[in-house]
Design a protein around this motif. Structure first.
Motif, PDB file in Angstrom:
ATOM      1  N   LEU A  24      -4.652  13.961  -2.588  1.00 44.35           N
ATOM      2  CA  LEU A  24      -4.920  14.390  -3.967  1.00 44.35           C
ATOM      3  C   LEU A  24      -5.361  15.853  -4.007  1.00 44.35           C
ATOM      4  O   LEU A  24      -4.968  16.611  -4.895  1.00 44.35           O
ATOM      5  CB  LEU A  24      -5.976  13.490  -4.610  1.00 44.35           C
ATOM      6  N   GLU A  25      -6.141  16.241  -2.997  1.00 46.25           N
ATOM      7  CA  GLU A  25      -6.581  17.652  -2.952  1.00 46.25           C
ATOM      8  C   GLU A  25      -5.394  18.587  -2.763  1.00 46.25           C
ATOM      9  O   GLU A  25      -5.303  19.634  -3.407  1.00 46.25           O
ATOM     10  CB  GLU A  25      -7.568  17.848  -1.787  1.00 46.25           C
ATOM     11  N   LEU A  26      -4.449  18.189  -1.892  1.00 47.75           N
ATOM     12  CA  LEU A  26      -3.291  19.056  -1.645  1.00 47.75           C
ATOM     13  C   LEU A  26      -2.414  19.180  -2.893  1.00 47.75           C
ATOM     14  O   LEU A  26      -1.902  20.252  -3.203  1.00 47.75           O
ATOM     15  CB  LEU A  26      -2.459  18.509  -0.484  1.00 47.75           C
ATOM     16  N   PHE A  27      -2.240  18.055  -3.611  1.00 45.69           N
ATOM     17  CA  PHE A  27      -1.464  18.114  -4.863  1.00 45.69           C
ATOM     18  C   PHE A  27      -2.136  19.074  -5.844  1.00 45.69           C
ATOM     19  O   PHE A  27      -1.478  19.930  -6.436  1.00 45.69           O
ATOM     20  CB  PHE A  27      -1.348  16.712  -5.484  1.00 45.69           C
ATOM     21  N   ALA A  28      -3.453  18.918  -6.008  1.00 40.61           N
ATOM     22  CA  ALA A  28      -4.173  19.765  -6.972  1.00 40.61           C
ATOM     23  C   ALA A  28      -4.075  21.230  -6.557  1.00 40.61           C
ATOM     24  O   ALA A  28      -3.809  22.109  -7.390  1.00 40.61           O
ATOM     25  CB  ALA A  28      -5.629  19.317  -7.070  1.00 40.61           C
ATOM     26  N   ALA A  29      -4.228  21.502  -5.251  1.00 40.03           N
ATOM     27  CA  ALA A  29      -4.188  22.891  -4.770  1.00 40.03           C
ATOM     28  C   ALA A  29      -2.806  23.515  -4.994  1.00 40.03           C
ATOM     29  O   ALA A  29      -2.674  24.732  -5.094  1.00 40.03           O
ATOM     30  CB  ALA A  29      -4.554  22.941  -3.289  1.00 40.03           C
ATOM     31  N   ALA A  30      -1.765  22.670  -5.061  1.00 38.55           N
ATOM     32  CA  ALA A  30      -0.408  23.198  -5.267  1.00 38.55           C
ATOM     33  C   ALA A  30      -0.070  23.287  -6.760  1.00 38.55           C
ATOM     34  O   ALA A  30       1.077  23.556  -7.122  1.00 38.55           O
ATOM     35  CB  ALA A  30       0.600  22.321  -4.541  1.00 38.55           C
ATOM     36  N   GLY A  31      -1.054  23.020  -7.625  1.00 35.10           N
ATOM     37  CA  GLY A  31      -0.847  23.216  -9.058  1.00 35.10           C
ATOM     38  C   GLY A  31      -0.403  21.976  -9.816  1.00 35.10           C
ATOM     39  O   GLY A  31       0.019  22.067 -10.973  1.00 35.10           O
ATOM     40  N   TRP A  32      -0.504  20.802  -9.186  1.00 35.68           N
ATOM     41  CA  TRP A  32      -0.109  19.567  -9.870  1.00 35.68           C
ATOM     42  C   TRP A  32      -1.324  18.911 -10.528  1.00 35.68           C
ATOM     43  O   TRP A  32      -2.436  18.997 -10.010  1.00 35.68           O
ATOM     44  CB  TRP A  32       0.436  18.548  -8.864  1.00 35.68           C
ATOM     45  N   GLN A  33      -1.077  18.211 -11.643  1.00 40.42           N
ATOM     46  CA  GLN A  33      -2.069  17.268 -12.172  1.00 40.42           C
ATOM     47  C   GLN A  33      -1.603  15.910 -11.701  1.00 40.42           C
ATOM     48  O   GLN A  33      -0.470  15.514 -12.007  1.00 40.42           O
ATOM     49  CB  GLN A  33      -2.078  17.302 -13.687  1.00 40.42           C
ATOM     50  N   VAL A  34      -2.451  15.224 -10.968  1.00 39.00           N
ATOM     51  CA  VAL A  34      -1.962  14.010 -10.324  1.00 39.00           C
ATOM     52  C   VAL A  34      -2.851  12.814 -10.646  1.00 39.00           C
ATOM     53  O   VAL A  34      -4.067  12.943 -10.754  1.00 39.00           O
ATOM     54  CB  VAL A  34      -1.842  14.241  -8.787  1.00 39.00           C
ATOM     55  N   GLU A  35      -2.214  11.662 -10.880  1.00 39.37           N
ATOM     56  CA  GLU A  35      -2.994  10.424 -11.040  1.00 39.37           C
ATOM     57  C   GLU A  35      -2.404   9.333 -10.151  1.00 39.37           C
ATOM     58  O   GLU A  35      -1.243   9.395  -9.739  1.00 39.37           O
ATOM     59  CB  GLU A  35      -3.058   9.987 -12.507  1.00 39.37           C
ATOM     60  N   VAL A  36      -3.258   8.337  -9.872  1.00 35.07           N
ATOM     61  CA  VAL A  36      -2.863   7.227  -9.011  1.00 35.07           C
ATOM     62  C   VAL A  36      -2.625   6.020  -9.899  1.00 35.07           C
ATOM     63  O   VAL A  36      -3.518   5.628 -10.649  1.00 35.07           O
ATOM     64  CB  VAL A  36      -3.999   6.914  -8.003  1.00 35.07           C
ATOM     65  N   VAL A  37      -1.423   5.418  -9.846  1.00 28.97           N
ATOM     66  CA  VAL A  37      -1.176   4.216 -10.654  1.00 28.97           C
ATOM     67  C   VAL A  37      -0.722   3.069  -9.752  1.00 28.97           C
ATOM     68  O   VAL A  37      -0.244   3.281  -8.643  1.00 28.97           O
ATOM     69  CB  VAL A  37      -0.143   4.451 -11.793  1.00 28.97           C
ATOM     70  N   ASN A  38      -0.887   1.858 -10.277  1.00 32.09           N
ATOM     71  CA  ASN A  38      -0.435   0.626  -9.600  1.00 32.09           C
ATOM     72  C   ASN A  38      -1.060   0.437  -8.205  1.00 32.09           C
ATOM     73  O   ASN A  38      -0.412  -0.069  -7.293  1.00 32.09           O
ATOM     74  CB  ASN A  38       1.096   0.606  -9.500  1.00 32.09           C
ATOM     75  N   SER A  39      -2.339   0.834  -8.097  1.00 34.94           N
ATOM     76  CA  SER A  39      -3.001   0.740  -6.784  1.00 34.94           C
ATOM     77  C   SER A  39      -3.199  -0.721  -6.385  1.00 34.94           C
ATOM     78  O   SER A  39      -3.633  -1.547  -7.182  1.00 34.94           O
ATOM     79  CB  SER A  39      -4.350   1.448  -6.875  1.00 34.94           C
ATOM     80  N   GLN A  40      -2.873  -1.041  -5.149  1.00 40.27           N
ATOM     81  CA  GLN A  40      -3.102  -2.395  -4.623  1.00 40.27           C
ATOM     82  C   GLN A  40      -3.212  -2.321  -3.105  1.00 40.27           C
ATOM     83  O   GLN A  40      -2.678  -1.403  -2.486  1.00 40.27           O
ATOM     84  CB  GLN A  40      -1.990  -3.351  -5.051  1.00 40.27           C
ATOM     85  N   LYS A  41      -3.950  -3.289  -2.546  1.00 43.59           N
ATOM     86  CA  LYS A  41      -4.177  -3.226  -1.103  1.00 43.59           C
ATOM     87  C   LYS A  41      -3.441  -4.340  -0.387  1.00 43.59           C
ATOM     88  O   LYS A  41      -3.289  -5.439  -0.930  1.00 43.59           O
ATOM     89  CB  LYS A  41      -5.668  -3.321  -0.812  1.00 43.59           C
ATOM     90  N   GLY A  42      -2.992  -4.078   0.830  1.00 40.73           N
ATOM     91  CA  GLY A  42      -2.266  -5.093   1.595  1.00 40.73           C
ATOM     92  C   GLY A  42      -2.449  -4.892   3.094  1.00 40.73           C
ATOM     93  O   GLY A  42      -2.490  -3.762   3.588  1.00 40.73           O
ATOM     94  N   ARG A  43      -2.533  -6.034   3.789  1.00 38.54           N
ATOM     95  CA  ARG A  43      -2.685  -6.006   5.242  1.00 38.54           C
ATOM     96  C   ARG A  43      -1.402  -5.471   5.883  1.00 38.54           C
ATOM     97  O   ARG A  43      -0.294  -5.809   5.445  1.00 38.54           O
ATOM     98  CB  ARG A  43      -2.950  -7.443   5.687  1.00 38.54           C
ATOM     99  N   ALA A  44      -1.585  -4.646   6.914  1.00 37.67           N
ATOM    100  CA  ALA A  44      -0.424  -4.107   7.640  1.00 37.67           C
ATOM    101  C   ALA A  44      -0.675  -4.200   9.138  1.00 37.67           C
ATOM    102  O   ALA A  44      -1.807  -4.040   9.598  1.00 37.67           O
ATOM    103  CB  ALA A  44      -0.189  -2.652   7.250  1.00 37.67           C
ATOM    104  N   LEU A  45       0.378  -4.449   9.877  1.00 41.43           N
ATOM    105  CA  LEU A  45       0.301  -4.568  11.338  1.00 41.43           C
ATOM    106  C   LEU A  45       1.275  -3.569  11.966  1.00 41.43           C
ATOM    107  O   LEU A  45       2.256  -3.175  11.325  1.00 41.43           O
ATOM    108  CB  LEU A  45       0.726  -5.978  11.767  1.00 41.43           C
ATOM    109  N   PRO A  46       1.039  -3.193  13.233  1.00 41.73           N
ATOM    110  CA  PRO A  46       2.053  -2.384  13.921  1.00 41.73           C
ATOM    111  C   PRO A  46       3.372  -3.154  13.935  1.00 41.73           C
ATOM    112  O   PRO A  46       3.360  -4.379  14.116  1.00 41.73           O
ATOM    113  CB  PRO A  46       1.501  -2.247  15.353  1.00 41.73           C
ATOM    114  N   THR A  47       4.498  -2.454  13.728  1.00 44.21           N
ATOM    115  CA  THR A  47       5.782  -3.183  13.777  1.00 44.21           C
ATOM    116  C   THR A  47       6.037  -3.629  15.217  1.00 44.21           C
ATOM    117  O   THR A  47       5.842  -2.850  16.154  1.00 44.21           O
ATOM    118  CB  THR A  47       6.959  -2.307  13.277  1.00 44.21           C
TER     119      THR A  47
END
Ligand SMILES: C[S@@+](CC[C@H](N)C(=O)[O-])C[C@H]1O[C@@H](n2cnc3c(N)ncnc32)[C@H](O)[C@@H]1O
Length: 332
Positions: free
Chosen positions: A280-303
């Protein structure tokens, strides 16, 4: 590529105008052409319908080229392994080998069997939550783009999972892009096989130096493309230059406290866009207004790794079990 793209394009090296010599067309599509920059005289070809806007100065670690080369060399040298990969029932193979079988079948132009092999591989490679979260982010973008008009440009399209969904579910034209011409040649055949190629153009360029005029792109998407771009440097500024509308980026983030994965990700030089705060910091520093939508969490394993091909792996990360935050970054 389709004709409509010409007015959106310029020289990626010096931003000069392009003079087009078109030698072959099919329908509204350019199959073969040369675009010459009137400023710096650089020349960009269109071959097999794929426009090549790569510049010689940016280093390119084309994993598509490397994997295909290594795989066919290895199988050429080990015909017995090739038989074990291709000539056994699909469900006798480990998930990673089902995936590698799909790659080999695609190389041979056998897309129907490749589709079946990849379809069986994914549930063995990824957790159900990983697959559901990923699906949900792509569906979220489709819903948001339903009301929009004009072409959708997809960045770092790879195996074109998002492009496929967009071409299937939306009415507007879609542009698949990647710095690997090999990936795009595969995508062309894949999309032809699916009957979706009509609405898709293919452009090869490095996301850090795109061939688009200032503000030419109204809708930009990417599906997990950003963290795959090594040495991103001015990437987000370059995208800011060309996008006058909205950038929709399917993303997943590692937790700040996930030391094992964080260390491996840092060592690979990929950290900034795989952690929410720094992204988010990098987006803002590059001049973008950024928001996070549809946030959800999920378990992940090494393939899981290949059992036939010397332990070859599919994804580099995660290296240890974790919980990923999935979302769409909406940047304007
Ligand atoms: C793993 S894919 C992401 C998934 C893909 N978007 C999909 O929907 O299937 C990442 C892609 O990024 C491409 N890539 C890496 N660096 C790039 C760059 N600098 N510019 C453009 N594409 C790049 C790779 O060739 C690869 O195909």
């Amino acid at each position: 590529m389709h004709d409509y793209l010409i007015e959106m394009l310029e020289c990626p090296a010096c931003h000069g105008e392009l003079a087009w010599t078109i030698s072959e067309r099919r329908g509204g599509r350019i199959e073969s052409a040369e675009a010459r920059c009137v400023g710096c005289a650089a020349s960009y070809p269109v071959r097999e319908g794929i426009a090549l806007f790569l510049t010689p100065d940016l280093p390119r670690n084309d994993l598509w080229e490397q994997t295909a080369g290594r795989l066919s060399r290895y199988l050429g040298e080990h015909p017995e392994i090739e038989r074990q990969l291709i000539d056994v029932p699909l469900d006798a193979l480990a998930p990673a080998d089902q995936f590698f079988r799909a790659l080999v079948l695609e190389e041979r132009g056998n897309y129907a069997e490749a589709q079946a092999a990849a379809g069986l591989a994914y549930p063995g490679l990824y957790t159900p939550q990983y697959l559901a979260c990923h699906e949900s982010q792509m569906a979220c973008i489709v819903e948001q783009l339903r009301a929009s008009a004009g072409p959708v440009i997809d960045l770092a399209s790879g195996r074109c999972s998002l492009v496929e969904v967009l071409a299937r579910r939306l009415g507007q034209p879609v542009v698949a892009t990647d710095f690997s011409p090999r990936a795009l040649r595969r995508d062309r055949q894949w999309l032809e096989f699916l009957g979706l190629y009509d609405r898709v153009s293919l452009l090869s360029f490095d996301a850090r130096r795109t061939p688009f005029r200032d503000g030419a792109v109204k809708t930009l998407t990417t599906n997990l493309g950003l963290p795959n771009i090594a040495e991103p440097g001015n990437l987000l500024r370059e995208l800011r230059r060309v996008v006058s509308g909205t950038f929709w980026a399917v993303s997943h983030f590692y937790a700040e406290g996930d030391e094992v994965n964080a260390t491996a990700i840092h060592e690979a030089g990929l950290a900034p866009l795989l952690f929410r705060r720094s992204a988010l910091e990098l987006f803002a520093a590059a001049g973008w207004q950024v928001e996070v939508v549809n946030s959800q969490k999920g378990r992940a394993l090494p393939t899981p790794r290949s059992e036939l091909l010397g332990g070859a792996g599919i994804d580099g990360f995660p290296v240890a079990e974790t919980v990923l935050e999935w979302c769409v970054l909406v940047a304007r």
